[in-house]
Design a protein around this motif. Sequence first.
Motif, short mmCIF file in Angstrom:
data_model
loop_
_atom_site.label_atom_id
_atom_site.label_comp_id
_atom_site.label_asym_id
_atom_site.label_seq_id
_atom_site.Cartn_x
_atom_site.Cartn_y
_atom_site.Cartn_z
N LEU A 123 25.53 58.86 8.89
CA LEU A 123 26.53 59.84 10.20
C LEU A 123 27.52 60.28 10.48
O LEU A 123 27.84 60.89 10.94
N ILE A 124 28.52 59.48 9.58
CA ILE A 124 29.82 60.26 9.61
C ILE A 124 29.41 61.52 8.74
O ILE A 124 30.87 61.98 9.69
N ILE A 169 42.25 64.15 14.83
CA ILE A 169 41.89 62.53 15.68
C ILE A 169 40.99 62.63 16.68
O ILE A 169 40.37 61.55 16.96
N ILE A 170 40.99 63.42 17.18
CA ILE A 170 38.62 63.54 17.61
C ILE A 170 38.01 62.97 17.02
O ILE A 170 37.57 62.41 17.30
N ALA A 206 34.25 58.71 14.81
CA ALA A 206 34.18 58.90 13.90
C ALA A 206 33.94 56.72 14.28
O ALA A 206 33.01 55.98 13.37
N ARG A 207 35.15 56.40 14.53
CA ARG A 207 35.55 54.91 14.49
C ARG A 207 35.42 54.23 15.29
O ARG A 207 34.71 52.59 14.95
N PHE A 208 35.44 55.61 17.24
CA PHE A 208 35.30 54.44 18.15
C PHE A 208 33.98 54.60 18.27
O PHE A 208 33.66 53.62 19.99
N GLU A 259 40.98 55.52 5.83
CA GLU A 259 39.32 55.58 6.80
C GLU A 259 40.13 57.21 7.38
O GLU A 259 38.76 57.15 7.78
N PHE A 260 41.63 57.40 7.60
CA PHE A 260 41.36 58.53 8.96
C PHE A 260 40.60 59.79 7.39
O PHE A 260 40.20 60.91 7.86
#
Lengths: 221, 223
Positions: A152-153, A193-194, A199-201, B61-62
């Motif tokens: 999904l990422i 950043i968005i 993806a991460r949060f 990760e980024f």
Amino acid sequence: MSYLEFLGQYGDRILSGTLVTIVLTVLAAVLAVAIAVAAGLMRLSRNALIRGVATVYIEIFRGTSLLVQLYWIFFVLPLFGITLEKFTAGFVAVGMNLGAYGAELVRGAILSVPKGQWEAALALNMSPAKRMYRVILPQAVLIMLPPWGNLLIELLKGTALVSLIAVADLMFQVKQINGTTFLSAQSFGTALIIYYVLARFLLTPFMRWLERFMQRKLGRA
Amino acid sequence: MLDWNWQFTWEILPRLIVATGNTLLAAGLGYGIAVVIGLVFALAQRTPFSVVTIVVREAVEFIRSTPLVLQIFFVFYVGPQFGIRLSPWTAGMIAIGLHYAAYLSEVYRGGIESVPKGQWEAATSLNLSTARTYFRVVIPQALPPSLAGMGNYLVGIFKDTPMLSVIGVAELMHTANAIGSETYRFLEPYTLVGVIFLLISLPTAAGIRLFEGWVRRKLGMVS
């Protein structure tokens, strides 16, 4: 122009782009899951024709680039009389591409459900359909959820390509902003950043929650 | 089937084949960068300095969770803002190389972690230096389990090269776009690009599987 001024001036465009990206991701994800389950099950069929159709689909979509598929669906499909609006073409391409990758996950997960579960369902005289839906699939879902998180990422990242057929997603908006202001670090940096935050949060915690939810449902918490 | 024009196909095929060369070159160069930088990323996460580990871990990760096409734009356009002008090829290779380095570092990490603890202890007891331990003991054993992942990403980088067209690298997709806008025919160029990708990626994937089996047999690791 300071970064805060930049955000003040272009914040709403970036926000609307982010919303389009989120909607695209959700629609493409739904399509990808549906295709993955269908193609994954077809790959396990005893009928060689059904198996063959799924294999051809998976190999074509995994063997070529998402960008090629997107352009093909948007520019070539109309010649066959199927004209998709650009937004639709965008999420259909992303969903079909990631669905092909997901099909292999579905197939692998179904095959890794312990053999005893199949035999037990058979011993209880369940029909093949009931066995699949009530016994095998729920357990397979639990096995395949972690790799689906990664997929999904990939899907979220894939939606950035639809900006190339002028769908006004996040990528498209920052490209436009960059074109008028030449503030590349600010515009592209903000978008990076968005995407990272999404993806991460957002995506990753959601998948973690889904895993825990499924575990509780199967009494394995 | 609709109006597929064979004469047009033969006309544009040579151009597409030349562009295929550029695509392969871009994939090869990018992969070369990724293989080396990926190892640096993986080893940097194993240093005793926790600051380095955390910074590299977050950077990986980024890079892994943001779109490659955006990274390509970022590398290409941000440089000039600070007076560094990069050619499309340089910017593209940096972006795609770093992107896949982040992926490959995860593959290496898995491989290194799969080396049994006893091997490390044996290297310590033989008084091998850290460098010798890595290059003579650990990495040779970490390589075979990493091969499958490395192969997948070789095919992956090849399939991601069309994104380089957005900054004007004259690879396959860029050439197909150019043909399309010159002639207003999209059917043949885009379909041919798809076919060329299939013709290269499917045999490569099969070849990688064979190679992997061969390496395993060679090292007596048949499972």
